[in-house]
Design a protein around this motif. Sequence first.
Motif, mmCIF file in Angstrom:
data_model
loop_
_atom_site.group_PDB
_atom_site.id
_atom_site.type_symbol
_atom_site.label_atom_id
_atom_site.label_comp_id
_atom_site.label_asym_id
_atom_site.label_seq_id
_atom_site.Cartn_x
_atom_site.Cartn_y
_atom_site.Cartn_z
ATOM 1 N N TYR A 98 0.821 -1.226 0.000
ATOM 2 C CA TYR A 98 0.000 0.000 0.000
ATOM 3 C C TYR A 98 0.849 1.268 0.000
ATOM 4 O O TYR A 98 1.963 1.270 0.500
ATOM 5 C CB TYR A 98 -0.914 0.006 1.218
ATOM 6 N N PHE A 99 0.252 2.319 -0.554
ATOM 7 C CA PHE A 99 0.959 3.598 -0.654
ATOM 8 C C PHE A 99 0.578 4.538 0.487
ATOM 9 O O PHE A 99 -0.578 4.553 0.924
ATOM 10 C CB PHE A 99 0.602 4.305 -1.973
ATOM 11 N N LYS A 101 1.490 8.876 1.579
ATOM 12 C CA LYS A 101 2.117 10.094 1.072
ATOM 13 C C LYS A 101 2.895 10.748 2.203
ATOM 14 O O LYS A 101 2.353 10.961 3.286
ATOM 15 C CB LYS A 101 1.023 11.042 0.558
ATOM 16 N N GLY A 104 4.832 15.053 0.353
ATOM 17 C CA GLY A 104 4.464 15.250 -1.057
ATOM 18 C C GLY A 104 4.872 14.117 -1.984
ATOM 19 O O GLY A 104 4.682 14.206 -3.194
ATOM 20 N N GLU A 105 5.452 13.054 -1.430
ATOM 21 C CA GLU A 105 5.872 11.929 -2.271
ATOM 22 C C GLU A 105 5.220 10.635 -1.813
ATOM 23 O O GLU A 105 4.977 10.439 -0.626
ATOM 24 C CB GLU A 105 7.390 11.732 -2.183
ATOM 25 N N THR A 106 4.995 9.746 -2.770
ATOM 26 C CA THR A 106 4.424 8.442 -2.445
ATOM 27 C C THR A 106 5.522 7.499 -1.947
ATOM 28 O O THR A 106 6.632 7.488 -2.484
ATOM 29 C CB THR A 106 3.790 7.830 -3.714
ATOM 30 N N HIS A 107 5.186 6.730 -0.929
ATOM 31 C CA HIS A 107 6.080 5.672 -0.448
ATOM 32 C C HIS A 107 5.210 4.480 -0.062
ATOM 33 O O HIS A 107 3.990 4.587 -0.013
ATOM 34 C CB HIS A 107 6.900 6.151 0.762
ATOM 35 N N HIS A 108 5.862 3.344 0.243
ATOM 36 C CA HIS A 108 5.099 2.190 0.713
ATOM 37 C C HIS A 108 4.824 2.301 2.211
ATOM 38 O O HIS A 108 5.650 2.834 2.951
ATOM 39 C CB HIS A 108 5.852 0.884 0.420
ATOM 40 N N ARG A 109 3.673 1.778 2.611
ATOM 41 C CA ARG A 109 3.328 1.764 4.031
ATOM 42 C C ARG A 109 4.215 0.744 4.745
ATOM 43 O O ARG A 109 4.595 -0.258 4.156
ATOM 44 C CB ARG A 109 1.856 1.356 4.167
ATOM 45 N N ASN A 145 12.385 5.297 2.571
ATOM 46 C CA ASN A 145 11.541 4.170 2.143
ATOM 47 C C ASN A 145 11.565 3.000 3.116
ATOM 48 O O ASN A 145 10.617 2.217 3.168
ATOM 49 C CB ASN A 145 11.959 3.709 0.739
ATOM 50 N N PHE B 102 5.682 4.256 -7.933
ATOM 51 C CA PHE B 102 5.083 5.417 -7.275
ATOM 52 C C PHE B 102 4.569 6.404 -8.322
ATOM 53 O O PHE B 102 5.005 6.377 -9.472
ATOM 54 C CB PHE B 102 6.113 6.112 -6.374
ATOM 55 N N GLU B 104 4.990 9.650 -8.637
ATOM 56 C CA GLU B 104 5.863 10.749 -9.071
ATOM 57 C C GLU B 104 7.040 10.222 -9.910
ATOM 58 O O GLU B 104 7.911 9.523 -9.399
ATOM 59 C CB GLU B 104 6.425 11.512 -7.872
ATOM 60 N N GLN B 107 10.826 10.561 -8.807
ATOM 61 C CA GLN B 107 11.559 9.630 -7.945
ATOM 62 C C GLN B 107 12.567 8.782 -8.726
ATOM 63 O O GLN B 107 13.358 8.052 -8.141
ATOM 64 C CB GLN B 107 10.588 8.739 -7.159
#
Lengths: 167, 212
Positions: A98-99, A101, A104-109, A145, B102, B104, B107
């Motif tokens: 899962y993602f 934020k 301002g950037e997406t990462h994994h949970r 990450n 992701f 963006e 990245q």
Amino acid sequence: MKLVVHDLAHEEYAAWFGESTADTEIIENDGGIRSCFGCFGCWVRTPGACVLKDGYQHMGEKLAACDELVLISRCVYGSYSPFVRNILERSISYLLPYFVKQNGETHHRNRYDHSFKLTVHFYGEAITDAERNTARELTAANAINLYAREVQVAFHNSPQASGEGWQ
Amino acid sequence: MKIAMVNGSPKAGKSNSGILLAALEPLIAAGNELVSYRVNHKPLTPEQVQELCRVDALVLAFPLYIDAIPSQLLRMMVELEACRQQDHTKNIRVYALINNGFYEGRQNHLAVDILRNWCARCGFSFGMAIGQGAGEMLGSLEKVPIGHGPLKNLGKAMERLAFAILNGTGGETLYLQPNFPRIAWRLAAVHGFWHSAAKKNGLKKKDLLRRL
């Protein structure tokens, strides 16, 4: 527990860094590691563990159990060496698919309520300034990450110098 | 001009990198010789690595893995550097098509930096790169022509990349997000991919959260 991942020959590591203690686990190249092949099985088939049964499938659990992750790697164009990278790729079961934020950037949970200190020793002759900058940025990005609580990076001319810095 | 199209996806079968290369091919094929290579669990032979030393342009397509270049492709790059030390006559330009999971595309910038550092070591000229976010969408959008709908930005970027390759020039690295909102990507990943994959494997949603 300290988890050390290195790309040296077994004897070389023992000579420069000493024998491992009871609270240190060493991950090194036994010659049989397989490459991640992007199947996402560690997320959707056997959540938390890699599907490749080659002795390196439990990296996610190992990261969840360590207080410090130490990477000792040749600096290859500002990246880790192929072996150390392979280990990191085989470790994504430490995270969830899962993602989230962050800044301002997406990462994994994160899968675990856990964080470790990330210490990286890059070695290599004539590492360029550009490679150092890339390596620093890469380590910082990995720390985000992997939910590391602290990150430390050092550069050495040789693994032997890494060993001295390590003591 | 001889152009090597290198698919560096670790996957064995279909890959998003393959889709990107297939979209680029018709834009650069006329009058040029395109040769395809696959670098996954099966490494290139020494002869294939030598062939790469003799092309005019190298196009590397790969997914971003843990912020950087997948290990098996990195290994090939090290082998190519060693080969280049023996055979450094050709002026080779390097181009890249990178995709990340992701949203963006930005990245992908560390993978681009690593490629630039590699080019400096090998004496290659770095040309241009595209870093596409939400790369996993490509497989489910195969019927959508690149340049349309969610792939509108990618279409324009591909044209610029093709222009640079054909003219042997460099170009600004382009980091792209798909032409739909971030929330749509998050929901598509959760429901369209992770949960449906879990179900196919006989797992429930809560099983995905398992701690070992």
